[in-house]
Structures are given as C-alpha cells and as structure tokens.
Design a protein around this motif. Structure first.
Motif, PDB file in Angstrom:
ATOM      1  N   LEU A  26       0.837  -1.240   0.048  1.00 24.80           N
ATOM      2  CA  LEU A  26      -0.086  -0.019   0.027  1.00 24.80           C
ATOM      3  C   LEU A  26       0.796   1.422  -0.121  1.00 24.80           C
ATOM      4  N   ALA A  27       1.942   1.327   0.812  1.00 25.22           N
ATOM      5  CA  ALA A  27       2.775   2.399   0.831  1.00 25.22           C
ATOM      6  C   ALA A  27       3.557   2.708  -0.446  1.00 25.22           C
ATOM      7  N   LEU A  28       3.769   1.654  -1.242  1.00 30.99           N
ATOM      8  CA  LEU A  28       4.514   1.722  -2.618  1.00 30.99           C
ATOM      9  C   LEU A  28       3.443   2.233  -3.572  1.00 30.99           C
ATOM     10  N   VAL A  29       2.259   1.791  -3.475  1.00 27.66           N
ATOM     11  CA  VAL A  29       1.262   2.354  -4.402  1.00 27.66           C
ATOM     12  C   VAL A  29       0.905   3.798  -4.287  1.00 27.66           C
ATOM     13  N   VAL A  30       0.773   4.125  -2.971  1.00 28.43           N
ATOM     14  CA  VAL A  30       0.418   5.604  -2.406  1.00 28.43           C
ATOM     15  C   VAL A  30       1.741   6.504  -3.067  1.00 28.43           C
ATOM     16  N   CYS A  31       3.168   5.853  -2.828  1.00 31.00           N
ATOM     17  CA  CYS A  31       4.109   6.798  -3.200  1.00 31.00           C
ATOM     18  C   CYS A  31       4.488   6.722  -4.674  1.00 31.00           C
ATOM     19  N   SER A  32       3.925   5.789  -5.168  1.00 33.49           N
ATOM     20  CA  SER A  32       4.105   5.993  -6.765  1.00 33.49           C
ATOM     21  C   SER A  32       2.950   6.798  -7.212  1.00 33.49           C
ATOM     22  N   LEU A  33       1.832   6.973  -6.567  1.00 31.78           N
ATOM     23  CA  LEU A  33       0.760   8.039  -7.121  1.00 31.78           C
ATOM     24  C   LEU A  33       1.054   9.186  -7.152  1.00 31.78           C
TER      25      LEU A  33
END
Length: 83
Positions: free
Chosen positions: A58-65
């Motif tokens: 989830l942190a990776l997805v939010v960071c990439s967004l």
C-alpha cells in the motif's frame, strides 16, 4: 556354537533392566495445550507478516501515485534566450 555377540548381550541387558520412568498422567493434556499455543503463535506471526507485506505494498502504491515517477522530470536549465 559361536561365541555370544556383544550386540546381542547389550540387547539382553537392556531387556533385563526395569521399566523406565512412569509417564505423568496429564502428559497428553500438557502436550495438547503446548501444541495449541505453538499453532496460535504461528498464526499470529503469519498474520503479522501478511499485514507487513500488505502495508508495504500500500505504501508503494501511494508513493508511486503521489510522486508520479513515470513522468518526465522538469527541465533543470532554462532554454537560451535570443539565439
């Protein structure tokens, strides 16, 4: 007749010995509770691993967004004027 074998003599000596230590009456119950405790701890550890993996994902997805890493970076120098 052949002489007695040493291994056979050892086995006979073991068989002549009195029986071992008696087993406690509640041994099965204690083993069951300890096994249940071990399974519970294993399930908790597995759940914590999954929570950690999903949180990292989830942190990776939010960071990439938020950071938008696939777009072009802004130019660092301005173009030359008048040429």
């Amino acid at each position: 007749m052949s002489p007695p074998d040493r291994k056979e003599a050892d086995v006979r000596a073991l068989l002549r010995q009195p029986r071992g230590v008696p087993v406690p009456a509640d041994l099965a119950e204690r083993a069951l509770t300890q096994g249940e405790r071990l399974l519970r701890r294993r399930r908790v550890r597995l759940a914590l691993v999954w929570v950690t993996v999903l949180t990292a994902l989830l942190a990776l997805v939010v960071c990439s967004l938020v950071l938008d890493p696939w777009s072009e970076p802004p130019p660092t120098t301005s173009p030359a004027v008048g040429r």
